[in-house]
Every structure is written in C-alpha cells, then in structure tokens.
Design an enzyme around this catalytic site. Structure first.
Site, PDB file in Angstrom:
ATOM      1  N   CYS A  33     -82.739 -10.661 -30.412  1.00  0.00           N
ATOM      2  CA  CYS A  33     -83.809 -10.595 -31.413  1.00  0.00           C
ATOM      3  C   CYS A  33     -84.464  -9.383 -31.931  1.00  0.00           C
ATOM      4  O   CYS A  33     -84.724  -8.765 -30.799  1.00  0.00           O
ATOM      5  CB  CYS A  33     -85.202 -11.462 -30.708  1.00  0.00           C
ATOM      6  SG  CYS A  33     -86.182 -11.638 -31.904  1.00  0.00           S
ATOM      7  N   HIS A  38     -69.541   0.798 -28.713  1.00  0.00           N
ATOM      8  CA  HIS A  38     -70.267   0.156 -29.924  1.00  0.00           C
ATOM      9  C   HIS A  38     -70.878  -1.185 -29.928  1.00  0.00           C
ATOM     10  O   HIS A  38     -70.732  -2.177 -30.561  1.00  0.00           O
ATOM     11  CB  HIS A  38     -69.011  -0.110 -31.048  1.00  0.00           C
ATOM     12  CG  HIS A  38     -68.294   1.105 -31.637  1.00  0.00           C
ATOM     13  ND1 HIS A  38     -66.887   1.362 -32.051  1.00  0.00           N
ATOM     14  CD2 HIS A  38     -69.136   2.397 -32.074  1.00  0.00           C
ATOM     15  CE1 HIS A  38     -66.973   2.486 -32.773  1.00  0.00           C
ATOM     16  NE2 HIS A  38     -68.025   3.235 -32.431  1.00  0.00           N
ATOM     17  N   ASN A  49     -49.614   3.900 -27.920  1.00  0.00           N
ATOM     18  CA  ASN A  49     -49.735   3.387 -29.110  1.00  0.00           C
ATOM     19  C   ASN A  49     -48.623   3.014 -29.877  1.00  0.00           C
ATOM     20  O   ASN A  49     -47.558   3.451 -29.546  1.00  0.00           O
ATOM     21  CB  ASN A  49     -50.764   4.122 -30.095  1.00  0.00           C
ATOM     22  CG  ASN A  49     -51.061   3.762 -31.507  1.00  0.00           C
ATOM     23  OD1 ASN A  49     -50.790   2.792 -31.990  1.00  0.00           O
ATOM     24  ND2 ASN A  49     -52.504   4.232 -31.487  1.00  0.00           N
ATOM     25  N   GLY A  92     -54.317   2.465 -27.940  1.00  0.00           N
ATOM     26  CA  GLY A  92     -54.760   1.495 -29.084  1.00  0.00           C
ATOM     27  C   GLY A  92     -55.555   2.038 -30.196  1.00  0.00           C
ATOM     28  O   GLY A  92     -56.438   1.103 -30.535  1.00  0.00           O
ATOM     29  N   CYS A 132     -88.417  -9.242 -30.630  1.00  0.00           N
ATOM     30  CA  CYS A 132     -89.009  -9.398 -29.245  1.00  0.00           C
ATOM     31  C   CYS A 132     -87.704  -8.671 -28.214  1.00  0.00           C
ATOM     32  O   CYS A 132     -88.086  -8.523 -27.380  1.00  0.00           O
ATOM     33  CB  CYS A 132     -89.263 -10.692 -28.722  1.00  0.00           C
ATOM     34  SG  CYS A 132     -88.123 -11.713 -28.400  1.00  0.00           S
ATOM     35  N   CYS A 155     -84.511 -16.417 -32.927  1.00  0.00           N
ATOM     36  CA  CYS A 155     -84.967 -16.773 -31.722  1.00  0.00           C
ATOM     37  C   CYS A 155     -86.072 -17.583 -31.408  1.00  0.00           C
ATOM     38  O   CYS A 155     -86.705 -18.107 -32.144  1.00  0.00           O
ATOM     39  CB  CYS A 155     -85.923 -15.234 -31.493  1.00  0.00           C
ATOM     40  SG  CYS A 155     -86.671 -14.820 -29.845  1.00  0.00           S
TER      41      CYS A 155
HETATM   42  P1  NAD Z   1     -58.122   0.470 -35.899  1.00  0.00           P
HETATM   43  O1  NAD Z   1     -57.941  -0.780 -36.203  1.00  0.00           O
HETATM   44  O2  NAD Z   1     -58.489   1.738 -36.472  1.00  0.00           O
HETATM   45  O3  NAD Z   1     -56.605   1.155 -35.117  1.00  0.00           O
HETATM   46  C1  NAD Z   1     -55.804   0.177 -34.153  1.00  0.00           C
HETATM   47  C2  NAD Z   1     -54.902   1.203 -33.582  1.00  0.00           C
HETATM   48  O4  NAD Z   1     -54.245   0.233 -32.624  1.00  0.00           O
HETATM   49  C3  NAD Z   1     -53.781   1.777 -34.482  1.00  0.00           C
HETATM   50  O5  NAD Z   1     -53.613   2.990 -34.215  1.00  0.00           O
HETATM   51  C4  NAD Z   1     -52.453   0.838 -34.092  1.00  0.00           C
HETATM   52  O6  NAD Z   1     -51.233   1.741 -34.264  1.00  0.00           O
HETATM   53  C5  NAD Z   1     -52.611   0.407 -32.856  1.00  0.00           C
HETATM   54  N1  NAD Z   1     -52.021  -0.722 -32.336  1.00  0.00           N
HETATM   55  C6  NAD Z   1     -51.856  -1.747 -32.809  1.00  0.00           C
HETATM   56  N2  NAD Z   1     -51.282  -2.822 -32.135  1.00  0.00           N
HETATM   57  C7  NAD Z   1     -51.199  -2.231 -30.811  1.00  0.00           C
HETATM   58  C8  NAD Z   1     -50.493  -2.548 -29.642  1.00  0.00           C
HETATM   59  N3  NAD Z   1     -50.027  -3.803 -29.470  1.00  0.00           N
HETATM   60  N4  NAD Z   1     -50.537  -1.710 -28.454  1.00  0.00           N
HETATM   61  C9  NAD Z   1     -51.047  -0.561 -28.851  1.00  0.00           C
HETATM   62  N5  NAD Z   1     -51.601  -0.109 -29.979  1.00  0.00           N
HETATM   63  C10 NAD Z   1     -51.699  -0.789 -31.000  1.00  0.00           C
HETATM   64  O7  NAD Z   1     -58.947   0.692 -34.378  1.00  0.00           O
HETATM   65  P2  NAD Z   1     -59.890   1.769 -33.733  1.00  0.00           P
HETATM   66  O8  NAD Z   1     -59.120   3.049 -33.649  1.00  0.00           O
HETATM   67  O9  NAD Z   1     -60.219   0.920 -32.436  1.00  0.00           O
HETATM   68  O10 NAD Z   1     -61.201   1.755 -34.619  1.00  0.00           O
HETATM   69  C11 NAD Z   1     -61.624   0.378 -35.239  1.00  0.00           C
HETATM   70  C12 NAD Z   1     -63.137   0.193 -34.892  1.00  0.00           C
HETATM   71  O11 NAD Z   1     -63.091  -1.228 -35.183  1.00  0.00           O
HETATM   72  C13 NAD Z   1     -63.442   0.276 -33.605  1.00  0.00           C
HETATM   73  O12 NAD Z   1     -64.852   1.028 -33.797  1.00  0.00           O
HETATM   74  C14 NAD Z   1     -63.903  -0.795 -33.300  1.00  0.00           C
HETATM   75  O13 NAD Z   1     -64.846  -0.953 -32.500  1.00  0.00           O
HETATM   76  C15 NAD Z   1     -63.696  -1.897 -34.153  1.00  0.00           C
HETATM   77  N6  NAD Z   1     -62.758  -3.121 -33.992  1.00  0.00           N
HETATM   78  C16 NAD Z   1     -63.027  -3.701 -32.653  1.00  0.00           C
HETATM   79  C17 NAD Z   1     -62.149  -4.891 -32.331  1.00  0.00           C
HETATM   80  C18 NAD Z   1     -62.295  -5.385 -31.090  1.00  0.00           C
HETATM   81  O14 NAD Z   1     -63.321  -5.499 -30.536  1.00  0.00           O
HETATM   82  N7  NAD Z   1     -60.996  -5.872 -30.459  1.00  0.00           N
HETATM   83  C19 NAD Z   1     -61.280  -5.323 -33.486  1.00  0.00           C
HETATM   84  C20 NAD Z   1     -61.327  -4.636 -34.576  1.00  0.00           C
HETATM   85  C21 NAD Z   1     -61.945  -3.482 -34.987  1.00  0.00           C
END
Ligand code: NAD
Length: 245
Positions: free
Chosen positions: A127, A119, A214, A188, A130, A148
C-alpha cells in the site's frame, strides 16, 4: 567445452565467497520471456505501464498490463534446474548469495535462502499510503486497481518501476557481496540495466573470477568475463554441478 566445464567446477569447489548474479535469462526455461528481443515482453506490452509517473496518473490502465504480465502470466511459472543448482550450491556452502535482477521469486521457490532482490519482487504488493504488504492471493485482482483494506489506497507491486530507486538494503548488501566475492557466476543477463549491471564489474575490480553462462554473448563477455560457457542456464549448471565433488 568439457575441459572448461571441468576447470570451472574446480574453481567453484575451491571458492570461499562466491556469488551469483542473475537476469531474465535464468527464468526463460521456466517459461518467462525476457523483456527485450523478438519474443520479449516489450514486443507485446508498452513499457510505459511500468513508469512510476504514468502509474500514478493512470493506475487502472497500468494495472491492466501489470496483471496480465506479472500475475496471470508469471503466476504459473515454476523454478527450473538452474535455480535449483544455485540453491544446492548454497546448501553445500559454496554460494554466499544470489544477487538477482529478477522479480519472479523463483530463486526463493527453488530453496535459495540469501537472495538480494535488486529490483524487488512481484510476489509482494504494497500500500502506497500505509505500507501494508500483501501476497497476490490476498488481493482481488478482478477489480483494478487493487486497494488496501485499511485505507482504500492503491496497491503497487513491490518491484522497481522505471523512474524508481533501487531498494537501499538490497543495493548495499549486493555491492558488499560483490566486493567480498572471489568468484561471480553471471547468468542470463545482457548487463544493460544500470546500476545492477555494475555488480559483476565491481566483483572483478576486487579480484573475482568471472564465469558467465548465457546463450549469447553479453556486454561482459569481451570485457570482464574469464570463462564464457555458452548454452542454456539449466543445462550448463547441471553439468557443472555433476562435476563438483
Ligand atoms: P534481458 O532481457 O536484457 O536479457 C536476457 C539475457 O538472457 C540475454 O543475454 C539472453 O541471451 C539470455 N538468455 C536467454 N535465454 C537464456 C537461457 N535459457 N539461459 C541463459 N541465458 C539466456 O535480461 P536482464 O539482463 O535480466 O535485464 C532485463 C531486466 O528486466 C532486469 O532488470 C529484470 O529485472 C527484468 N526482467 C525480469 C524478469 C523476471 O523476473 N523473470 C523477466 C523479464 C525481465
């Protein structure tokens, strides 16, 4: 649990082409909340700020939320023990790649070298005219939307917005790594975001053992998961790492 951890450590030790597939949960212990759930980001912000069409029509408003979530807030986060163990497994030659849905750059900061950013990454801004790329510290985020220096066009964070396609190279390499994998660590993630969610399924279809870590059961647990280790990502991974010879 102790026996399962021992078994998983043995599987990892003898793996030849293991990958990790990570989601927002791996960064929760770094202080970054997931999107969903009672404490999730969407309980505080409107997801429309990350909709591509909305961004083009309302760049200033979108950027106010984006700055608050991804630069003021994410900006302070440091990698945790779970990110570190994945980097150490790669260094040992036991992990081929991390396929991450996260956009926080914490795998790279922990030392992981082969990271497929499904993602994109919030720590790059692009930008739209460009294609010039910036790191956040090069950009003045006190004036929104940021522009930019070359052509004064709007900068967009280089992560995937709603309504936007997956970066082609990351998509292709992630899928190939999944097909080649003999083990996949699913860490996670709810497995709800498509098409990313198909990575572990694709690995399983090609014979991989699925090890899931998880705090809660996910879409995978009753379907493709072979070993479900319930708990915080850093605690479980650090325990496993201690058992690997
Ligand atoms: P989600 O938010 O849907 O789910 C998070 C998962 O993590 C859940 O299953 C939860 O039970 C589990 N979890 C929570 N705390 C935990 C821990 N300490 N250890 C292990 N597991 C734990 O997340 P997703 O499935 O990644 O989908 C969400 C989308 O949001 C993704 O596409 C992602 O790109 C984006 N996102 C990214 C970030 C980041 O970059 N850190 C933060 C939020 C959302």
């Amino acid at each position: 649990m102790e026996k399962e951890l021992q078994k998983v450590a043995e599987i990892i030790s003898s793996s030849k082409s293991m990958i990790a597939f990570t989601g927002a949960g791996i960064s929760v212990e770094s202080g970054i909340p997931p999107f969903r759930g009672p404490d999730g980001l969407w309980s505080r912000y409107d997801p429309k700020c990350l909709d591509l069409d909305y961004f083009h029509l309302n760049p200033e408003e979108s950027w106010k939320a984006i700055k608050s979530i991804f630069y003021d807030f994410f900006g302070e986060a440091k990698y945790n023990g779970a990110h570190k163990v994945l980097a150490q497994l790669e260094e040992k030659g036991l992990l081929k790649a991390v396929v991450t849905q996260n956009i926080d750059n914490l795998h790279q900061e922990a030392g992981s070298k082969t990271v497929y950013e499904f993602h994109g990454n919030s720590q790059r801004l692009i930008c739209l005219q460009c294609g010039k790329s910036y790191v956040p510290s090069e950009v003045n985020l006190n004036e929104l939307p940021p522009k930019c220096v070359n052509d004064k066009k709007i900068l967009k964070p280089d992560f995937v917005f709603f309504g936007e396609g997956i970066p082609e190279t990351a998509y292709r390499k992630s899928l190939q790594a999944a097909r080649d994998a003999d083990v996949v660590l699913v860490i996670g993630t709810t497995g709800e975001v498509m098409p990313a969610a198909m990575i572990p399924t694709e690995a399983k279809r090609n014979g991989a053992v699925v090890i899931e870590i998880n705090t809660e059961e996910s879409n995978y647990t009753d379907g493709i998961t072979d070993y479900f280790l319930q708990g915080k990502a850093s605690e479980i991974l650090e325990e496993i790492y201690c058992l690997i010879k």
